[in-house]
Design a protein around this motif. Structure first.
Motif, PDB file in Angstrom:
ATOM      1  N   GLY A 160       0.829  -1.145   0.065  1.00  0.00           N
ATOM      2  CA  GLY A 160      -0.081  -0.023  -0.130  1.00  0.00           C
ATOM      3  C   GLY A 160       0.743   1.014  -0.045  1.00  0.00           C
ATOM      4  N   THR A 161       0.397   2.270   0.340  1.00  0.00           N
ATOM      5  CA  THR A 161       0.944   3.632   0.481  1.00  0.00           C
ATOM      6  C   THR A 161       1.029   4.100   1.852  1.00  0.00           C
ATOM      7  N   LEU A 162       2.240   4.408   2.417  1.00  0.00           N
ATOM      8  CA  LEU A 162       2.379   4.708   3.919  1.00  0.00           C
ATOM      9  C   LEU A 162       2.058   6.260   3.736  1.00  0.00           C
ATOM     10  N   ILE A 163       1.118   6.551   4.772  1.00  0.00           N
ATOM     11  CA  ILE A 163       0.687   7.818   4.887  1.00  0.00           C
ATOM     12  C   ILE A 163       1.281   8.371   6.181  1.00  0.00           C
ATOM     13  N   THR A 172       7.717  10.776  14.440  1.00  0.00           N
ATOM     14  CA  THR A 172       7.771   9.895  15.524  1.00  0.00           C
ATOM     15  C   THR A 172       6.479   9.205  15.944  1.00  0.00           C
ATOM     16  N   SER A 173       5.416   9.509  15.242  1.00  0.00           N
ATOM     17  CA  SER A 173       4.256   8.934  15.861  1.00  0.00           C
ATOM     18  C   SER A 173       4.150   7.322  15.796  1.00  0.00           C
ATOM     19  N   VAL A 174       3.263   6.747  16.921  1.00  0.00           N
ATOM     20  CA  VAL A 174       3.220   5.500  17.206  1.00  0.00           C
ATOM     21  C   VAL A 174       2.027   4.967  16.358  1.00  0.00           C
ATOM     22  N   VAL A 175       1.566   5.845  15.595  1.00  0.00           N
ATOM     23  CA  VAL A 175       0.176   5.332  14.958  1.00  0.00           C
ATOM     24  C   VAL A 175       0.586   5.145  13.432  1.00  0.00           C
ATOM     25  N   THR A 176       0.759   4.137  12.938  1.00  0.00           N
ATOM     26  CA  THR A 176       0.929   3.938  11.442  1.00  0.00           C
ATOM     27  C   THR A 176      -0.304   3.810  10.556  1.00  0.00           C
ATOM     28  N   ILE A 177      -0.352   4.625   9.404  1.00  0.00           N
ATOM     29  CA  ILE A 177      -1.417   4.578   8.444  1.00  0.00           C
ATOM     30  C   ILE A 177      -0.995   4.343   7.119  1.00  0.00           C
ATOM     31  N   PHE A 180      -4.752   1.878   0.885  1.00  0.00           N
ATOM     32  CA  PHE A 180      -4.904   1.027  -0.356  1.00  0.00           C
ATOM     33  C   PHE A 180      -6.162   1.622  -1.083  1.00  0.00           C
ATOM     34  N   ASP A 181      -5.859   2.502  -2.007  1.00  0.00           N
ATOM     35  CA  ASP A 181      -7.141   3.226  -2.645  1.00  0.00           C
ATOM     36  C   ASP A 181      -7.606   2.903  -3.889  1.00  0.00           C
ATOM     37  N   SER A 182      -7.772   1.446  -4.082  1.00  0.00           N
ATOM     38  CA  SER A 182      -8.650   0.839  -4.912  1.00  0.00           C
ATOM     39  C   SER A 182      -8.830  -0.609  -4.723  1.00  0.00           C
ATOM     40  N   TRP A 183     -10.061  -1.136  -5.060  1.00  0.00           N
ATOM     41  CA  TRP A 183     -10.187  -2.511  -4.895  1.00  0.00           C
ATOM     42  C   TRP A 183      -9.338  -3.342  -5.381  1.00  0.00           C
ATOM     43  N   GLU A 184      -8.542  -3.352  -6.377  1.00  0.00           N
ATOM     44  CA  GLU A 184      -7.508  -4.236  -6.841  1.00  0.00           C
ATOM     45  C   GLU A 184      -6.232  -4.326  -6.053  1.00  0.00           C
ATOM     46  N   LYS A 185      -6.076  -3.276  -5.308  1.00  0.00           N
ATOM     47  CA  LYS A 185      -4.973  -3.220  -4.137  1.00  0.00           C
ATOM     48  C   LYS A 185      -5.582  -3.953  -3.081  1.00  0.00           C
TER      49      LYS A 185
END
Length: 250
Positions: A160-163, A172-177, A180-185
């Motif tokens: 996917g795409t790391l935001i 330094t955030s402990v939250v990873t986002i 996956f911007d399409s059904w195929e992904k």
């Protein structure tokens, strides 16, 4: 001429008390001496026994010490002994080979992540039934799970795409986002055998004249995209599926 007065005679009772006190003191002193004598006798007996037991062991240890000359002779004799035949070494190697070949090979561990993807794929359909889709015919189905960081990285790293976190966005955030911007992904992430795009039935809700919203009808839901959020400190994973409804009606 002045006459000297005779000395006063002591009271016999007082004298008796004094004598009894002296006798009691002597008896106490005798008891102390007897106790000291008993302790000295016991100490002498223990020391004598320890010395007697130590003497034979030292003699036996000196007796058991091998003679250096004898050790040297044994070393020379063992070094001059002939080497074992080559056939014995070959037989031992063949025995080792046969024993190793007879040991059954361990079965490789199954990939547990496949079961997890399949479980999450089924959870989407279950969660869609309790999701409130408003009149816009779209909504967000959330599937949550508690997993350790190692498992999360194993399943999502490099996909996917790391935001967040990135050098430009909350490094330094402990939250990873991850997006996956399409059904195929989304399908590529889960695997085609573990997830379906449609078949996630949900209820459409409507609101009329500032009244409370109410269920209107059921409709089939289709997955459009996915946003993954993982809190490392809480070990909480949330998968936000964007789902749009089609069909149904008033």
């Amino acid at each position: 001429v002045m006459m000297q007065a005779p000395a006063a005679v002591e009271d016999p009772a007082v004298e008796l008390i004094r004598l009894r006190g002296e006798v009691a003191a002597l008896q106490e002193r005798n008891r102390e001496l007897a106790e000291a004598n008993a302790q000295l006798t016991q100490t002498i007996a223990i020391t004598t026994a320890a010395f007697a037991s130590a003497t034979p062991s030292s003699s036996s240890s000196s007796t058991s010490t091998p003679d250096k000359t004898t050790s040297k002779k044994r070393a020379v004799t063992s070094s001059s002994a002939p080497a074992p035949a080559a056939s014995s070494s070959s037989s031992s190697s063949s025995t080792t080979t046969s024993s190793s070949s007879s040991t059954p090979a361990k079965k490789p561990k199954k990939d547990e992540s496949a079961k997890t993807w399949k479980k999450w794929g089924k959870a989407i359909t279950r969660k869609a039934k309790s999701t409130k889709f408003m009149s816009g015919y779209s909504g967000e189905v959330v599937v949550d799970e508690t997993i350790i960081p190692d498992v999360f990285h194993q399943m999502f790293d490099g996909k996917g795409t790391l935001i967040q976190p990135t050098p430009e966005n909350k490094p330094t955030s402990v939250v990873t986002i991850i997006l996956f911007d399409s059904w195929e992904k989304v399908e590529a992430l889960f695997g085609a055998e573990n997830i379906t795009r449609s078949g996630h039935e949900g209820w459409v809700w409507h609101t009329r004249s500032f009244a409370k919203s109410h269920k209107s009808y059921k409709a089939d839901g289709s997955i459009n995209s996915l946003r993954v959020e993982y809190n490392k400190s809480k070990m909480k994973l949330e998968m936000h599926f964007s789902v749009s409804l089609s069909g149904g009606g008033w």
